[in-house]
Motif scaffolding. Structure first.
Motif, PDB file in Angstrom:
ATOM      1  N   THR A  51      31.620 -11.909  23.935  1.00  7.63           N
ATOM      2  CA  THR A  51      31.362 -13.341  24.121  1.00  7.63           C
ATOM      3  C   THR A  51      31.731 -14.108  22.851  1.00  7.63           C
ATOM      4  O   THR A  51      31.813 -13.528  21.753  1.00  7.63           O
ATOM      5  CB  THR A  51      29.870 -13.598  24.423  1.00  7.63           C
ATOM      6  OG1 THR A  51      29.100 -13.212  23.270  1.00  7.63           O
ATOM      7  CG2 THR A  51      29.410 -12.841  25.659  1.00  7.63           C
ATOM      8  N   GLN A  52      31.911 -15.391  23.015  1.00 10.07           N
ATOM      9  CA  GLN A  52      32.158 -16.243  21.858  1.00 10.07           C
ATOM     10  C   GLN A  52      30.974 -16.191  20.900  1.00 10.07           C
ATOM     11  O   GLN A  52      31.152 -16.149  19.684  1.00 10.07           O
ATOM     12  CB  GLN A  52      32.405 -17.689  22.296  1.00 10.07           C
ATOM     13  CG  GLN A  52      33.704 -17.899  23.028  1.00 10.07           C
ATOM     14  CD  GLN A  52      33.870 -19.321  23.506  1.00 10.07           C
ATOM     15  OE1 GLN A  52      32.899 -20.059  23.694  1.00 10.07           O
ATOM     16  NE2 GLN A  52      35.119 -19.730  23.710  1.00 10.07           N
ATOM     17  N   ASN A  53      29.783 -16.147  21.455  1.00  6.50           N
ATOM     18  CA  ASN A  53      28.583 -16.097  20.634  1.00  6.50           C
ATOM     19  C   ASN A  53      28.530 -14.823  19.799  1.00  6.50           C
ATOM     20  O   ASN A  53      28.200 -14.857  18.609  1.00  6.50           O
ATOM     21  CB  ASN A  53      27.339 -16.216  21.516  1.00  6.50           C
ATOM     22  CG  ASN A  53      26.072 -16.380  20.708  1.00  6.50           C
ATOM     23  OD1 ASN A  53      26.090 -16.914  19.609  1.00  6.50           O
ATOM     24  ND2 ASN A  53      24.964 -15.924  21.253  1.00  6.50           N
ATOM     25  N   PHE A 111      48.243 -18.056  18.670  1.00  7.54           N
ATOM     26  CA  PHE A 111      47.046 -17.516  18.021  1.00  7.54           C
ATOM     27  C   PHE A 111      45.821 -17.740  18.910  1.00  7.54           C
ATOM     28  O   PHE A 111      45.037 -16.811  19.134  1.00  7.54           O
ATOM     29  CB  PHE A 111      46.828 -18.138  16.640  1.00  7.54           C
ATOM     30  CG  PHE A 111      45.511 -17.754  16.024  1.00  7.54           C
ATOM     31  CD1 PHE A 111      45.308 -16.472  15.536  1.00  7.54           C
ATOM     32  CD2 PHE A 111      44.470 -18.664  15.953  1.00  7.54           C
ATOM     33  CE1 PHE A 111      44.078 -16.094  14.986  1.00  7.54           C
ATOM     34  CE2 PHE A 111      43.247 -18.299  15.402  1.00  7.54           C
ATOM     35  CZ  PHE A 111      43.051 -17.020  14.916  1.00  7.54           C
ATOM     36  N   CYS A 112      45.666 -18.936  19.425  1.00  9.66           N
ATOM     37  CA  CYS A 112      44.515 -19.237  20.293  1.00  9.66           C
ATOM     38  C   CYS A 112      44.535 -18.349  21.527  1.00  9.66           C
ATOM     39  O   CYS A 112      43.500 -17.790  21.918  1.00  9.66           O
ATOM     40  CB  CYS A 112      44.539 -20.704  20.717  1.00  9.66           C
ATOM     41  SG  CYS A 112      44.484 -21.864  19.352  1.00  9.66           S
ATOM     42  N   ILE A 117      37.375  -6.674  14.443  1.00  3.77           N
ATOM     43  CA  ILE A 117      36.542  -6.685  15.650  1.00  3.77           C
ATOM     44  C   ILE A 117      37.359  -6.241  16.862  1.00  3.77           C
ATOM     45  O   ILE A 117      36.914  -5.446  17.677  1.00  3.77           O
ATOM     46  CB  ILE A 117      35.947  -8.092  15.897  1.00  3.77           C
ATOM     47  CG1 ILE A 117      34.903  -8.437  14.823  1.00  3.77           C
ATOM     48  CG2 ILE A 117      35.326  -8.193  17.297  1.00  3.77           C
ATOM     49  CD1 ILE A 117      34.492  -9.913  14.809  1.00  3.77           C
ATOM     50  N   PHE A 118      38.588  -6.768  16.947  1.00  2.00           N
ATOM     51  CA  PHE A 118      39.442  -6.473  18.097  1.00  2.00           C
ATOM     52  C   PHE A 118      40.252  -5.186  17.924  1.00  2.00           C
ATOM     53  O   PHE A 118      40.931  -4.752  18.852  1.00  2.00           O
ATOM     54  CB  PHE A 118      40.409  -7.627  18.355  1.00  2.00           C
ATOM     55  CG  PHE A 118      39.754  -8.951  18.640  1.00  2.00           C
ATOM     56  CD1 PHE A 118      38.619  -9.043  19.438  1.00  2.00           C
ATOM     57  CD2 PHE A 118      40.277 -10.118  18.125  1.00  2.00           C
ATOM     58  CE1 PHE A 118      38.019 -10.269  19.714  1.00  2.00           C
ATOM     59  CE2 PHE A 118      39.690 -11.355  18.399  1.00  2.00           C
ATOM     60  CZ  PHE A 118      38.563 -11.431  19.187  1.00  2.00           C
ATOM     61  N   HIS A 119      40.205  -4.593  16.723  1.00  2.00           N
ATOM     62  CA  HIS A 119      40.989  -3.391  16.418  1.00  2.00           C
ATOM     63  C   HIS A 119      42.477  -3.629  16.680  1.00  2.00           C
ATOM     64  O   HIS A 119      43.161  -2.788  17.258  1.00  2.00           O
ATOM     65  CB  HIS A 119      40.498  -2.173  17.213  1.00  2.00           C
ATOM     66  CG  HIS A 119      39.059  -1.871  17.018  1.00  2.00           C
ATOM     67  ND1 HIS A 119      38.559  -1.397  15.824  1.00  2.00           N
ATOM     68  CD2 HIS A 119      37.993  -2.001  17.848  1.00  2.00           C
ATOM     69  CE1 HIS A 119      37.253  -1.229  15.937  1.00  2.00           C
ATOM     70  NE2 HIS A 119      36.889  -1.599  17.148  1.00  2.00           N
ATOM     71  N   ILE A 120      42.951  -4.770  16.248  1.00  2.00           N
ATOM     72  CA  ILE A 120      44.335  -5.152  16.516  1.00  2.00           C
ATOM     73  C   ILE A 120      45.013  -5.554  15.207  1.00  2.00           C
ATOM     74  O   ILE A 120      44.345  -5.942  14.260  1.00  2.00           O
ATOM     75  CB  ILE A 120      44.383  -6.305  17.561  1.00  2.00           C
ATOM     76  CG1 ILE A 120      45.748  -6.443  18.206  1.00  2.00           C
ATOM     77  CG2 ILE A 120      43.943  -7.621  16.963  1.00  2.00           C
ATOM     78  CD1 ILE A 120      46.031  -5.402  19.234  1.00  2.00           C
ATOM     79  N   GLU A 149      42.527 -13.745  24.595  1.00  2.00           N
ATOM     80  CA  GLU A 149      42.944 -12.519  25.287  1.00  2.00           C
ATOM     81  C   GLU A 149      42.188 -11.307  24.752  1.00  2.00           C
ATOM     82  O   GLU A 149      41.642 -10.508  25.519  1.00  2.00           O
ATOM     83  CB  GLU A 149      44.450 -12.306  25.088  1.00  2.00           C
ATOM     84  CG  GLU A 149      44.962 -10.945  25.482  1.00  2.00           C
ATOM     85  CD  GLU A 149      46.316 -10.618  24.851  1.00  2.00           C
ATOM     86  OE1 GLU A 149      46.671  -9.434  24.850  1.00  2.00           O
ATOM     87  OE2 GLU A 149      47.012 -11.523  24.356  1.00  2.00           O
ATOM     88  N   MET A 150      42.146 -11.159  23.424  1.00  2.00           N
ATOM     89  CA  MET A 150      41.516  -9.984  22.835  1.00  2.00           C
ATOM     90  C   MET A 150      40.005 -10.010  23.012  1.00  2.00           C
ATOM     91  O   MET A 150      39.387  -8.970  23.250  1.00  2.00           O
ATOM     92  CB  MET A 150      41.896  -9.860  21.354  1.00  2.00           C
ATOM     93  CG  MET A 150      43.369  -9.567  21.116  1.00  2.00           C
ATOM     94  SD  MET A 150      44.012  -8.139  22.040  1.00  2.00           S
ATOM     95  CE  MET A 150      42.921  -6.830  21.486  1.00  2.00           C
ATOM     96  N   ARG A 151      39.406 -11.188  22.914  1.00  2.00           N
ATOM     97  CA  ARG A 151      37.959 -11.284  23.119  1.00  2.00           C
ATOM     98  C   ARG A 151      37.604 -10.827  24.529  1.00  2.00           C
ATOM     99  O   ARG A 151      36.678 -10.038  24.731  1.00  2.00           O
ATOM    100  CB  ARG A 151      37.477 -12.716  22.880  1.00  2.00           C
ATOM    101  CG  ARG A 151      35.980 -12.896  23.132  1.00  2.00           C
ATOM    102  CD  ARG A 151      35.497 -14.300  22.846  1.00  2.00           C
ATOM    103  NE  ARG A 151      36.191 -15.337  23.574  1.00  2.00           N
ATOM    104  CZ  ARG A 151      35.968 -15.646  24.871  1.00  2.00           C
ATOM    105  NH1 ARG A 151      35.068 -14.963  25.560  1.00  2.00           N
ATOM    106  NH2 ARG A 151      36.625 -16.623  25.444  1.00  2.00           N
TER     107      ARG A 151
END
Length: 148
Positions: free
Chosen positions: A18-20, A4-5, A54-57, A10-12
Motif C-alpha cells: 500500500t501507499q501507506n 518514473f511514476c 523495497i521493490f528489489h528492483i 507498477e512495482m508497488r
C-alpha cells in the motif's frame, strides 16, 4: 504521468504493498508519497534508493533508464554519496571533460556542479539521471549497489 511514476505504481502493486506501507518505510507521510506517484515531487536520493530496495528492483528500471526489469536483492551501502562522487569524478576524468563542460551540459553553474564532486550536496533526481545518462553509468553501480 511519466515513466518514473508509472514504475513506482507498477512495482508497488506488483509487490502487493500500500501507499501507506511505503510511506512508513520511507519515513514520510502518505500524502508525501502520493506526490511521488502523481509526479508532483521527486524523492531525495536516499528515498529513491530505499524505494529500489523495497521493490528489489534496479534504480535504472525504476527511473525509466531501461525497460529491462532487473531484480536486485542487495542493499545500497549506508554511505551512498562516496561511491556516487567517485563514479562522477572518475568518469568525468576518463572522458576528458572539465567541470565547466559538465556543468554546462547539466545547465548548472560550475560551482553548483563542483558541490557534487566535493560531497557538499547530492544531485537531485533530474540531475542524477542526466549525470548517469551523460556518463553512461548504471545508477545502482554508481551508488555502490552490487548484484550478487
Amino acid at each position: 504521468m511519466d515513466l518514473f511514476c508509472e514504475r513506482i505504481i507498477e512495482m508497488r502493486k506488483e509487490c502487493g504493498l500500500t501507499q501507506n506501507f511505503i510511506a512508513k518505510e520511507l519515513n514520510i507521510n502518505e500524502s508525501a508519497y502520493q506526490k511521488y506517484e502523481y509526479g508532483m515531487t521527486r524523492p531525495k536520493l536516499s528515498s529513491l534508493c530505499k524505494l529500489a530496495e523495497i521493490f528489489h528492483i534496479s534504480l535504472d528500471y525504476l527511473c525509466g533508464r531501461t525497460d529491462k526489469k532487473i531484480y536486485v536483492y542487495t542493499l545500497f551501502p549506508k554511505d551512498i554519496v562516496t561511491p556516487l562522487v567517485t563514479a562522477i569524478k572518475e568518469t568525468r576524468r576518463i572522458r576528458n571533460l572539465t567541470q565547466e563542460e559538465v556543468a554546462c551540459i547539466l545547465s548548472l553553474s560550475t560551482s553548483g556542479y563542483q558541490k557534487y564532486e566535493i560531497y557538499e550536496i547530492t544531485p537531485p533526481f533530474d540531475k542524477l539521471i542526466k549525470i548517469a545518462d551523460l556518463f553512461g553509468l548504471s545508477l545502482d553501480e554508481s551508488l555502490g549497489r552490487k548484484e550478487k
